[in-house]
Every structure is written in C-alpha cells, then in structure tokens.
Design a protein around this motif. Sequence first.
Motif, PDB file in Angstrom:
ATOM      1  N   ASP A  60      30.380 -70.174  24.845  1.00  0.00           N
ATOM      2  CA  ASP A  60      31.493 -70.955  24.277  1.00  0.00           C
ATOM      3  C   ASP A  60      32.421 -71.417  25.387  1.00  0.00           C
ATOM      4  OD1 ASP A  60      30.625 -70.687  21.708  1.00  0.00           O
ATOM      5  OD2 ASP A  60      32.055 -69.106  21.141  1.00  0.00           O
ATOM      6  N   MET A  61      32.664 -70.524  26.347  1.00  0.00           N
ATOM      7  CA  MET A  61      33.539 -70.857  27.472  1.00  0.00           C
ATOM      8  C   MET A  61      32.944 -72.016  28.274  1.00  0.00           C
ATOM      9  SD  MET A  61      35.040 -68.284  30.411  1.00  0.00           S
ATOM     10  CE  MET A  61      33.419 -67.687  30.906  1.00  0.00           C
ATOM     11  N   ALA A  62      31.625 -71.954  28.515  1.00  0.00           N
ATOM     12  CA  ALA A  62      30.975 -73.035  29.262  1.00  0.00           C
ATOM     13  C   ALA A  62      31.038 -74.349  28.492  1.00  0.00           C
ATOM     14  CB  ALA A  62      29.528 -72.644  29.554  1.00  0.00           C
ATOM     15  N   ARG A  63      30.830 -74.276  27.166  1.00  0.00           N
ATOM     16  CA  ARG A  63      30.891 -75.489  26.336  1.00  0.00           C
ATOM     17  C   ARG A  63      32.305 -76.071  26.293  1.00  0.00           C
ATOM     18  NH1 ARG A  63      26.770 -72.736  23.269  1.00  0.00           N
ATOM     19  NH2 ARG A  63      28.338 -71.544  22.109  1.00  0.00           N
ATOM     20  N   SER A  64      33.313 -75.229  26.561  1.00  0.00           N
ATOM     21  CA  SER A  64      34.698 -75.707  26.594  1.00  0.00           C
ATOM     22  C   SER A  64      35.032 -76.388  27.912  1.00  0.00           C
ATOM     23  CB  SER A  64      35.662 -74.530  26.372  1.00  0.00           C
ATOM     24  OG  SER A  64      35.465 -73.957  25.107  1.00  0.00           O
ATOM     25  N   GLY A  65      34.029 -76.484  28.803  1.00  0.00           N
ATOM     26  CA  GLY A  65      34.246 -77.151  30.081  1.00  0.00           C
ATOM     27  C   GLY A  65      34.809 -76.244  31.161  1.00  0.00           C
ATOM     28  N   ILE A  66      34.759 -74.937  30.932  1.00  0.00           N
ATOM     29  CA  ILE A  66      35.291 -73.983  31.918  1.00  0.00           C
ATOM     30  C   ILE A  66      34.127 -73.394  32.697  1.00  0.00           C
ATOM     31  CG2 ILE A  66      36.517 -71.803  32.237  1.00  0.00           C
ATOM     32  CD1 ILE A  66      37.995 -72.378  29.612  1.00  0.00           C
ATOM     33  N   PHE A  67      34.123 -73.624  34.018  1.00  0.00           N
ATOM     34  CA  PHE A  67      33.113 -72.988  34.861  1.00  0.00           C
ATOM     35  C   PHE A  67      33.708 -71.677  35.386  1.00  0.00           C
ATOM     36  CE2 PHE A  67      30.715 -72.128  38.737  1.00  0.00           C
ATOM     37  CZ  PHE A  67      29.417 -72.268  38.266  1.00  0.00           C
ATOM     38  N   PRO A  68      33.075 -70.545  35.066  1.00  0.00           N
ATOM     39  CA  PRO A  68      33.682 -69.244  35.395  1.00  0.00           C
ATOM     40  C   PRO A  68      33.966 -69.079  36.882  1.00  0.00           C
ATOM     41  CG  PRO A  68      31.777 -68.994  33.952  1.00  0.00           C
ATOM     42  CD  PRO A  68      31.778 -70.413  34.407  1.00  0.00           C
ATOM     43  N   ILE A 101      46.437 -75.485  21.379  1.00  0.00           N
ATOM     44  CA  ILE A 101      46.562 -74.607  22.547  1.00  0.00           C
ATOM     45  C   ILE A 101      45.154 -74.196  22.965  1.00  0.00           C
ATOM     46  CG2 ILE A 101      47.470 -72.421  23.428  1.00  0.00           C
ATOM     47  CD1 ILE A 101      49.653 -72.600  21.297  1.00  0.00           C
ATOM     48  N   PRO A 102      44.650 -74.673  24.093  1.00  0.00           N
ATOM     49  CA  PRO A 102      43.273 -74.368  24.478  1.00  0.00           C
ATOM     50  C   PRO A 102      43.103 -72.914  24.922  1.00  0.00           C
ATOM     51  CG  PRO A 102      44.381 -75.583  26.221  1.00  0.00           C
ATOM     52  CD  PRO A 102      45.329 -75.540  25.066  1.00  0.00           C
ATOM     53  N   PHE A 103      41.927 -72.377  24.642  1.00  0.00           N
ATOM     54  CA  PHE A 103      41.572 -71.040  25.149  1.00  0.00           C
ATOM     55  C   PHE A 103      41.365 -71.151  26.656  1.00  0.00           C
ATOM     56  CE2 PHE A 103      39.840 -67.295  22.627  1.00  0.00           C
ATOM     57  CZ  PHE A 103      40.833 -67.388  21.655  1.00  0.00           C
ATOM     58  N   SER A 104      41.919 -70.180  27.384  1.00  0.00           N
ATOM     59  CA  SER A 104      41.740 -70.156  28.839  1.00  0.00           C
ATOM     60  C   SER A 104      40.538 -69.277  29.198  1.00  0.00           C
ATOM     61  CB  SER A 104      42.987 -69.598  29.524  1.00  0.00           C
ATOM     62  OG  SER A 104      43.154 -68.221  29.202  1.00  0.00           O
ATOM     63  N   LEU A 160      41.228 -66.789  15.834  1.00  0.00           N
ATOM     64  CA  LEU A 160      42.070 -67.225  16.956  1.00  0.00           C
ATOM     65  C   LEU A 160      41.644 -68.594  17.470  1.00  0.00           C
ATOM     66  CD1 LEU A 160      42.810 -64.118  19.226  1.00  0.00           C
ATOM     67  CD2 LEU A 160      44.195 -65.116  17.430  1.00  0.00           C
ATOM     68  N   ARG A 161      40.348 -68.843  17.511  1.00  0.00           N
ATOM     69  CA  ARG A 161      39.890 -70.161  17.959  1.00  0.00           C
ATOM     70  C   ARG A 161      40.377 -71.244  16.993  1.00  0.00           C
ATOM     71  NH1 ARG A 161      35.594 -70.811  21.317  1.00  0.00           N
ATOM     72  NH2 ARG A 161      36.432 -72.926  21.407  1.00  0.00           N
ATOM     73  N   THR A 162      40.374 -70.930  15.692  1.00  0.00           N
ATOM     74  CA  THR A 162      40.864 -71.893  14.698  1.00  0.00           C
ATOM     75  C   THR A 162      42.361 -72.147  14.879  1.00  0.00           C
ATOM     76  OG1 THR A 162      39.189 -71.148  13.113  1.00  0.00           O
ATOM     77  CG2 THR A 162      41.084 -72.367  12.235  1.00  0.00           C
ATOM     78  N   GLN A 163      43.121 -71.056  15.062  1.00  0.00           N
ATOM     79  CA  GLN A 163      44.558 -71.205  15.290  1.00  0.00           C
ATOM     80  C   GLN A 163      44.828 -72.003  16.551  1.00  0.00           C
ATOM     81  OE1 GLN A 163      45.517 -66.774  14.563  1.00  0.00           O
ATOM     82  NE2 GLN A 163      47.468 -67.804  14.278  1.00  0.00           N
ATOM     83  N   ALA A 164      44.043 -71.753  17.589  1.00  0.00           N
ATOM     84  CA  ALA A 164      44.231 -72.469  18.849  1.00  0.00           C
ATOM     85  C   ALA A 164      44.045 -73.969  18.637  1.00  0.00           C
ATOM     86  CB  ALA A 164      43.262 -71.942  19.899  1.00  0.00           C
ATOM     87  N   THR A 165      43.078 -74.325  17.813  1.00  0.00           N
ATOM     88  CA  THR A 165      42.849 -75.743  17.505  1.00  0.00           C
ATOM     89  C   THR A 165      44.026 -76.317  16.712  1.00  0.00           C
ATOM     90  OG1 THR A 165      40.457 -75.356  17.454  1.00  0.00           O
ATOM     91  CG2 THR A 165      41.287 -77.359  16.381  1.00  0.00           C
ATOM     92  N   ASP A 166      44.507 -75.529  15.729  1.00  0.00           N
ATOM     93  CA  ASP A 166      45.635 -75.997  14.904  1.00  0.00           C
ATOM     94  C   ASP A 166      46.886 -76.219  15.746  1.00  0.00           C
ATOM     95  OD1 ASP A 166      43.979 -75.822  12.743  1.00  0.00           O
ATOM     96  OD2 ASP A 166      44.744 -73.883  12.046  1.00  0.00           O
ATOM     97  N   PHE A 167      47.148 -75.324  16.698  1.00  0.00           N
ATOM     98  CA  PHE A 167      48.346 -75.427  17.536  1.00  0.00           C
ATOM     99  C   PHE A 167      48.114 -76.278  18.793  1.00  0.00           C
ATOM    100  CE2 PHE A 167      49.670 -71.171  15.641  1.00  0.00           C
ATOM    101  CZ  PHE A 167      50.708 -71.704  14.905  1.00  0.00           C
ATOM    102  N   PHE A 196      55.002 -69.934  19.186  1.00  0.00           N
ATOM    103  CA  PHE A 196      55.347 -69.289  20.459  1.00  0.00           C
ATOM    104  C   PHE A 196      54.686 -67.913  20.566  1.00  0.00           C
ATOM    105  CE2 PHE A 196      58.078 -66.771  23.280  1.00  0.00           C
ATOM    106  CZ  PHE A 196      58.064 -67.586  24.403  1.00  0.00           C
ATOM    107  N   GLU A 197      54.671 -67.163  19.466  1.00  0.00           N
ATOM    108  CA  GLU A 197      54.004 -65.863  19.478  1.00  0.00           C
ATOM    109  C   GLU A 197      52.530 -66.016  19.815  1.00  0.00           C
ATOM    110  OE1 GLU A 197      54.623 -63.879  15.753  1.00  0.00           O
ATOM    111  OE2 GLU A 197      56.801 -64.057  15.885  1.00  0.00           O
ATOM    112  N   PHE A 198      51.910 -67.052  19.234  1.00  0.00           N
ATOM    113  CA  PHE A 198      50.486 -67.278  19.505  1.00  0.00           C
ATOM    114  C   PHE A 198      50.268 -67.670  20.961  1.00  0.00           C
ATOM    115  CE2 PHE A 198      46.623 -69.899  19.518  1.00  0.00           C
ATOM    116  CZ  PHE A 198      45.731 -68.984  18.958  1.00  0.00           C
ATOM    117  N   ARG A 199      51.127 -68.571  21.456  1.00  0.00           N
ATOM    118  CA  ARG A 199      51.009 -68.996  22.855  1.00  0.00           C
ATOM    119  C   ARG A 199      51.219 -67.812  23.799  1.00  0.00           C
ATOM    120  NH1 ARG A 199      54.631 -72.145  25.949  1.00  0.00           N
ATOM    121  NH2 ARG A 199      55.938 -72.449  24.121  1.00  0.00           N
TER     122      ARG A 199
END
Length: 751
Positions: free
Chosen positions: A385-393, A356-359, A347-354, A315-318
Amino acid sequence: MASALRGTTSLICRSCLRLLRTPLQSRLVLVSSQRLFHTSPRRRAFGEEAYPNTPSALSEAATPPEGLPEGAPHIRPLFNLPSTRQSPLRLSRQDLARLEKHLEERDLPGGYATWLEISDPKYRNGEPTSEQVTDEAIKPVVELLLEGLIEEGPRHRELPPAAEFLEALRSMALANDSQYRLLLTSMLQQGKDPELVAPVLDSAIQYYKEDHFKTGARRRTVEGGEEMSDIDRDMLWSSLRWGFRLSNSPSAIASTIYLAFLHTMEVATQHHKDLERTLFSFFQLPNAVFLGKYMAHHYFEEEMRMRLVKLAEEFEFRKLLTVPTLLQRATAQYKDGGRLKEYYDSLRTQATDFSIPFSEENFMVFVTAFMTLAEREVAIEIWNDMARSGIFPKPRSWNLLLTEAGKLQDKDRSCLQAVWKIIITSGVIPDVILWTTRIHALLMADRAKEGMKVLKDMQDSGLKPTTATINAVLDGLLKHQHMDEAKKTLLVAAKMRIKSDLTTYNTMLRALLRSKMFNEAISLLKEMQAAGIDADIFTATTVLDGLYKSSPTKPDLTKVRNLLEYMEAAGVPANEVTFTTIIEGLLGTGNEQAAQDVWKIMELKGLKPTPATYTTVIRYAFSKGDLLGVEKLWQQVEVNRVPKDQKLWTRLAVGYAQMGEVERLRSVMAAMEEENRTLPLSAYTLIMGALGRGGLYNDVKDIVKDALEKDMIFSDGSARAPAERIFWQTLEKMAEGAVLMDLKAQGLVTV
C-alpha cells in the motif's frame, strides 16, 4: 481604605478588600450580554469558598439556558507561574478606588479616562510608598475595565477596542491569564473572524513566551518555603504547557487558547505554527467531546461549536498521524490481526476524508504491528500500500522490516529470508546496516553457521564490517555461549583494524563474568582503560555483579570500594545518581548483598540516599513481598527527612495495593493529603486494578469515589485524555462490570 470606599455597596467593598489582599486565580466565568460588566459573578463568588472551581461555584456563576447541557466540566485554575516582569506603575489605594468607583457606577468612559490619568507616565517609576498597591491588586481591577470594554465598549466610539487595551496592559506588565481568557473567549462566542482573533492569540503566545519566562519562576520547596528555579524557555516556554499537563483536567486558559488556535488555523502566523508544534507534544489535549461540553456550558453559538469540534477532530487525527508514539500506542492495544486491520482501514478512510496523506512512518507503524502479531502477509500488503501511495521506502524502513522479520524466526523461520528477497528484488543494494541487521537476527536465533556465512557474504560483496557489525556478532554469539567464536571474531576484527568501543567491551565483560572468567574480565577492563575508553555505569554494574557471583567467597567491603574507585578513575562519576543506578542494576539481577555493600560505600563517601534511591529499594522489597523491609525503609525516609517526591509516594501506595494491604494504603493516602500531595490518575488506575485482582471491590469503589471528589474524572465517564480512558476501561472490566453497576446504582456515576 475604608474612607476611600465609603458610599460604595457592601458587595464591591468585600470584593475590593479581597482583591487587595489576595492574588486572583484564573477561572473561566463568562458574562452574558445582558449582564452589566461590574456585576460579574466572578467578583461575587471569589473568596466565598476555598476553591472557586467546585460545581457550586460554576452553578452560581451561570445557569445555562434551556437546551444547553448541564453539569459543565470541572475546570481547574491554570498552574500560573508568576510573571518575571514588574509594572512601572506606582498607584495608591485611592487611585485604584477612584477607578473602581467609576466601574461600580457603570461609567465606562469615566473609568477609562481615570485609567488614562493614573497610568500616565508621571505616575510611573516613582519611589514606592506605603500606600502603593501591588501589581496583583491592580490586575483584577483593570480586568473589570477590560470586561467593560468587551461588553459595552463598542457602544462608545471614544473608547479603544478591548484587544488594543489588553496589548497596552501587556506592555505595562499588567496582563494575566484571566484577561487573555476573557477576551479570546468573548471573541469566539461572538463569532469574530479568524483574522481578528489571530492577533490576540499571537499576543497571548508572546505573553507566555516573553513575560512568564524571562529568567525563572518561584516554586515551593519540600519544607514549604520558596526558591527560584531557572527555566529553559525553549523547553518550557509557557504556563500553557503546564495547563495542559494538569493530571486532573485541562485548564480554562489552556482550553480557550486551544479553541482560538483551532479557529485561526486558516490564517496561521509564525506564533501559531510555534504553538502547533508545542501542542503536538501534549498527550492530554482536551478532546473534541470535552471541548463540545465546554463550549456548550459557556454559551457558544451552535454553529461555532460544531465548527470547532470538527476542527478539533481533524487536529487530533493529524496529531495522531504526526506523532509516531501516539499511533504506536494505539496499535499496541490490538492483539488480534483482524481488528487491527479494521483499525488500519478506518484510519485510511479518515485520512482520505480529511485530505491528510499517510506518511512512510504511519505505514511502518502498522507494518511493525502486524509483524509483531506474526501476520506477515498483511504486513507485506501494507508495505505494498505504501509503494502504491508513491512512497519509496527509506533505508530505515527496510531495516525496520528486516528487524521485525528477525524477531519472528521462532514462529516463521523463512520470514527473514523472504524479506531479504523482497529487498533484493526491489532493486535496493543492501548497505552495511542491512547486512548487520540480518547477521544479528540469525545469530540471536542461534543460527550461528548461517550468521557467520552471511558475514562472509557481506565481505564478498565488497563491504567491510564496522564496529557496530562486530558488536552485533558478539551479542548474538555470546547470547548462546559461543565464547570461542566470539574471541575469534575479536581477533579477526583486530587484524582488520576495526576498533572496539564501549559496547564491545561491555558485551565481552558481561559474557566473561557470566562464565566466571573473572581474571580475564579484569584483564579486559585494564585493556579497555589502556585503549582510552571510559567505563560507564553499565560497566560498573556488570563488574560488581560478576565480582559477587564469580567469587567463591563474599568480597570484603574494601575490595568493592577499591573497585568502585577504580571505576571512578576509569570514567564513572561517584555521585548519588550513579550509586542509585548501580544499586538498581544489582537489584535487577537479584544481587542484594552487592547492592547493600554499594549502599554502605555511598554513605561512607558522605553521599545521602535520594528519593530515587529509596524508590528503587522499596520497589525491590515489594517485589519480594517483604513488607517488614518496606516499613524499615520508610522509617529511614522519615528519620533522615528525605524529601518525598511523587514517584516515591506512588511506589509506596501502588505497592501496598498490589500486596492487598488496604489499611496501609489508606494511611499512605491520608499522609499525602496532609502534605497536600495527590497521586496521578495513572496511579489510581494501578491501585484500582491491584485491589480488583484481590477481590477487594468495596475498596475499589472507595478509590473511584476519591477520584471523583478530586475532580480527576467525570461522573459521566467522558474522557479528556488517555489516562481517563484507561481508568474507565479498567473499571468497566472489574468483576465483569458488577462494580460499575453498583456505582451507578448508588448514583455516583452515570456512565
């Protein structure tokens, strides 16, 4: 009273007398399954000391079994606002005594039967009598009954579940924080399924939302009395909010509800979701380490402890990734690009473990942070990295990237153009906002020719400048005293029928007054009024500052007063807040004479300086090293009986510390003690840092001791909130760690 209780033990007599005289403060003391409910140490300990949450009270409450850590976190009572509802019961002291007698004799069924009898509707809504007890006297007694239902109720089929009984108490306005804490904690200790805990948590949330904040709550006034204050339930819907905001430590009920919230995440209800949104707004939630100690001290099963600690970490990470301010603060601590990149990767590693995608907002925080450190290549890498994550700014992200590139022009002149090329090659068609950001960045870097050319390119692309564009052009040009170009821009904008707004006029007024063109400034002010645009406080401050600095002689008070009246007619309200803001603005430019005259006019209008006014001028006096001025101002505070709020006290204490005036600092803190005031931990950190810079290490140790005595920090150095982490980090750096080592040697800390 005595006759009603004759025959009971002296222990229960003392307890009951205290209950009838004094409202009980919430305190988490759990009862082991071997202990009978009527002998709860909470009843034994209450009233035997002025503050029942000292370590001695905790150790008296329970001795942890072998294997559990000692030295439990110190828990402060919840800042418990009184309920706005009143119970319909009209119980006599004899009724209450009958109920207590059953509880003392361990007769739980008889006690519940007596409760059903005395809570019957015939006892309700009657006329008050001299023998009638208050709701605050009833609540602790029914809490004993609730405790019994929790401990022994399951053995008696005829008795209702504890949760059902507590819900009935809430319907009768007899519920309180302590009861919900007791039931929720017991259910968590026993490992009850989330489906069973969720309804109780919902009821607790409804209790805070509906019962605590119906109309308002009492609060203490400066004079020591009480008054009613309206409370916006949407903004401040529960005393839970205050429990988490306590500067010393999270409260018992707050921690309990947080644990229940974590336990029931998989069966989230609407109330649960409301609570989650509220918890995201708290910056001082109990962290996972604190919760682990808290649960260990209160005998939670190891499996439950491990589960809830893991959920707390998640929850703290989220929350870190959900609340932009938190991630911005975290990245701002890194001044080295390499370490910041390590933090990003972790943080990217933790996001994968939990899972929880990066916004987009998360990526942009790091892009901005790396641009601030002039690490353009890494910033672009994260953008990719953001673009590779499928996020168009979104346009806002492009604009932010462009803004940061503009700030780098002194270090990297080509950065702005490079980012612009990325925007174009990405297929983005720049809008007015992106063009305006680019123009403003060039002009702020004193690249006037390039900036004006880009303005023409924007128009050639088919986009018409807006008022915001013109304001950006004026701001950039006037920063570097290009007055003629600014005036031409205004004329062109007028021909294009682009309207000026308050920002336009304020920008031009500031530049004209800085150039000592006072008559032109007054003409522009009249033009502004004729255009129907109301002035603001910034306008007033700008004109007053310019009046004093542009005039060859000091303006007389009448002229200043006329100008303020003119500004009032133009839309600037004349109240204490306005005058304080103007004084602050004038002192910010070092214009003491103007500030003094505005102060005089404020008093002539019958307006009294507020605590904020004195805080402002005392801060200025400290910045000049004017201790005599500070003393005179404080004398005025005392003579005029100005209410001393926390900001005023904090400013005085921190100011003396920064000046190395230790004796005066001690006097201030002693005076605060007399008024039952306490500085926030952040102020202690500032004071400690100031004393350390002055080499006053013995005084630093006194500050640490005081913080320990007030339970603001744990002696083991554990931190429940950012303020505590910063405190310990500051202390660790003091004299290269020598101060901390001395405190360890004295046995005061065990960091």
